[in-house]
Enzyme design. Structure first.
Site, mmCIF file in Angstrom:
data_model
loop_
_atom_site.group_PDB
_atom_site.id
_atom_site.type_symbol
_atom_site.label_atom_id
_atom_site.label_comp_id
_atom_site.label_asym_id
_atom_site.label_seq_id
_atom_site.Cartn_x
_atom_site.Cartn_y
_atom_site.Cartn_z
ATOM 1 N N ARG A 107 23.228 4.132 41.487
ATOM 2 C CA ARG A 107 24.187 3.907 42.474
ATOM 3 C C ARG A 107 25.506 4.489 41.793
ATOM 4 O O ARG A 107 25.969 4.114 40.843
ATOM 5 C CB ARG A 107 24.325 2.460 42.578
ATOM 6 C CG ARG A 107 24.797 2.119 43.989
ATOM 7 C CD ARG A 107 24.452 0.683 44.176
ATOM 8 N NE ARG A 107 25.289 -0.305 43.378
ATOM 9 C CZ ARG A 107 26.053 -1.315 43.603
ATOM 10 N NH1 ARG A 107 25.649 -1.904 44.831
ATOM 11 N NH2 ARG A 107 26.759 -2.154 42.727
ATOM 12 N N THR A 111 31.325 5.640 45.220
ATOM 13 C CA THR A 111 30.656 5.488 46.514
ATOM 14 C C THR A 111 29.873 4.576 47.113
ATOM 15 O O THR A 111 29.341 4.195 47.943
ATOM 16 C CB THR A 111 30.245 7.160 47.054
ATOM 17 O OG1 THR A 111 28.865 6.939 46.167
ATOM 18 C CG2 THR A 111 31.018 8.284 46.604
ATOM 19 N N ASP A 203 24.794 -7.125 36.301
ATOM 20 C CA ASP A 203 24.082 -5.758 36.589
ATOM 21 C C ASP A 203 22.582 -6.048 35.941
ATOM 22 O O ASP A 203 22.474 -6.013 34.471
ATOM 23 C CB ASP A 203 24.994 -4.637 35.644
ATOM 24 C CG ASP A 203 24.244 -3.373 35.852
ATOM 25 O OD1 ASP A 203 23.173 -3.090 35.456
ATOM 26 O OD2 ASP A 203 24.983 -2.369 36.455
ATOM 27 N N ASP A 206 21.593 -3.244 33.088
ATOM 28 C CA ASP A 206 22.122 -3.557 31.603
ATOM 29 C C ASP A 206 21.783 -4.955 31.138
ATOM 30 O O ASP A 206 21.754 -4.788 29.743
ATOM 31 C CB ASP A 206 24.046 -3.702 32.041
ATOM 32 C CG ASP A 206 24.700 -2.377 32.205
ATOM 33 O OD1 ASP A 206 24.050 -1.397 31.993
ATOM 34 O OD2 ASP A 206 25.645 -2.524 32.690
HETATM 35 C C1 PRP Z 1 20.787 -1.216 40.602
HETATM 36 C C2 PRP Z 1 19.788 -2.069 41.077
HETATM 37 C C3 PRP Z 1 19.363 -1.213 42.244
HETATM 38 C C4 PRP Z 1 20.953 -0.828 42.898
HETATM 39 C C5 PRP Z 1 21.043 -1.823 43.956
HETATM 40 O O1 PRP Z 1 20.882 0.065 39.836
HETATM 41 O O2 PRP Z 1 18.820 -1.740 39.893
HETATM 42 O O3 PRP Z 1 18.495 -0.100 41.965
HETATM 43 O O4 PRP Z 1 21.663 -1.100 42.029
HETATM 44 O O5 PRP Z 1 22.145 -1.517 44.478
HETATM 45 P P1 PRP Z 1 22.268 -0.926 46.202
HETATM 46 O O6 PRP Z 1 21.244 -1.843 46.918
HETATM 47 O O7 PRP Z 1 23.690 -0.931 46.333
HETATM 48 O O8 PRP Z 1 21.589 0.402 46.194
HETATM 49 P P2 PRP Z 1 21.761 0.905 39.281
HETATM 50 O O9 PRP Z 1 22.186 2.108 40.140
HETATM 51 O O10 PRP Z 1 22.825 -0.004 38.737
HETATM 52 O O11 PRP Z 1 20.887 1.729 38.165
HETATM 53 P P3 PRP Z 1 19.940 1.133 36.868
HETATM 54 O O12 PRP Z 1 18.894 0.503 37.543
HETATM 55 O O13 PRP Z 1 19.687 2.260 36.311
HETATM 56 O O14 PRP Z 1 20.914 0.378 36.155
HETATM 57 N N1 URA Z 2 23.233 -3.780 40.996
HETATM 58 C C1 URA Z 2 23.004 -4.731 40.179
HETATM 59 O O1 URA Z 2 22.472 -4.546 38.995
HETATM 60 N N2 URA Z 2 23.637 -5.963 40.516
HETATM 61 C C2 URA Z 2 24.220 -6.040 41.628
HETATM 62 O O2 URA Z 2 24.920 -7.092 41.780
HETATM 63 C C3 URA Z 2 24.432 -5.100 42.408
HETATM 64 C C4 URA Z 2 23.904 -3.911 42.196
#
Ligand code: PRP
Ligand code: URA
Length: 212
Positions: A107, A111, A203, A206
């Site tokens: 994400r 944006t 997150d 993380d």
């Molecule tokens: C997080 C999570 C989802 C997304 C959710 O991933 O694991 O994939 O955000 O948010 P959304 O519904 O607003 O799209 P992130 O982009 O942080 O990537 P990661 O899993 O690599 O940490």
């Molecule tokens: N992605 C995450 O990992 N946590 C949130 O709360 C939203 C998006």
């Protein structure tokens, strides 16, 4: 408040208890990962409850009999990278023969739109029930984009399984993919101005991988 959302909340006490521990900010990566795996297994157990069965003739060491086996489409698990990986092993614990596809999306922090960076799927996605897994359903952008990608590759039978959701994200998936059942362990209150679920758990990627 959430009456118009098409979502199944898995309210099994074990799932809810484990989720509470995951939410706590003191919970470290090791325990967080283990709990996510356990919850994925328990949620997978509930989601597969309605899979169709068929009769099969077998022979036990004692006698011939008619027994049950799962009928219909084979299963595929599709984690959305990277946090979705935290739910993969729990699903494979209960559906060990499942094929696994990977969709890489992150994400954009400004944006909040999903950016695609990887896609590797089994060749027979059209013939499988695909369970897409991602712990967080926030704006819904990532899950919705993953479902669209899978449909573009021919998928016809899709299920979305997330741990924590925001009403906003469920609404987006319901609107863009009305054919896809959505399963979660919780529908939280709202998104904050950074797109984080409140109260959420922070997150997920993380916390799973210790990259805080
Ligand atoms: C997080 C999570 C989802 C997304 C959710 O991933 O694991 O994939 O955000 O948010 P959304 O519904 O607003 O799209 P992130 O982009 O942080 O990537 P990661 O899993 O690599 O940490
Ligand atoms: N992605 C995450 O990992 N946590 C949130 O709360 C939203 C998006």
């Amino acid at each position: 408040m959430n009456e118009n959302l098409k979502v199944t909340v898995i309210d099994h006490p074990l799932v809810q208890h484990k989720l509470t521990i995951m939410r706590r900010k003191e919970t470290g990566s090791n325990e967080f990962r283990q709990l996510l795996r356990e919850i994925a297994m328990l949620m997978g157990y509930e989601i597969t409850r309605n899979f169709p069965l068929e009769d099969v003739e077998i022979e036990t060491p004692v006698a011939k009999c008619t027994a049950k086996r799962i009928a219909g489409k084979k299963v595929g698990i599709v984690p959305i990278l990277r946090a979705g990986l935290g739910m993969l092993d729990g699903m494979l614990d209960i559906v060990p023969a499942a094929r696994v596809g990977h969709i890489g999306l992150y994400r954009d922090p400004k944006t909040l739109k999903p950016v695609e960076y990887y896609c590797k799927l089994p060749s027979d996605v059209a013939d499988r029930t695909l369970i897409v897994v991602d712990p967080m359903l926030a704006t819904g952008g990532s899950s919705s984009a993953a479902l669209t990608m899978l449909k573009e590759h021919g998928a016809k039978s899709l299920i979305l399984m997330c741990l924590v959701s925001a009403p906003e994200g469920v609404r987006v998936v319901n609107k863009e993919h009305p054919d896809v059942p959505v399963y979660v362990a919780a529908v939280d209150d709202h998104l904050n101005d950074k797109g984080y679920i409140v109260p959420g758990l922070g997150d997920a990627g993380d916390r799973i991988f210790g990259t805080l």
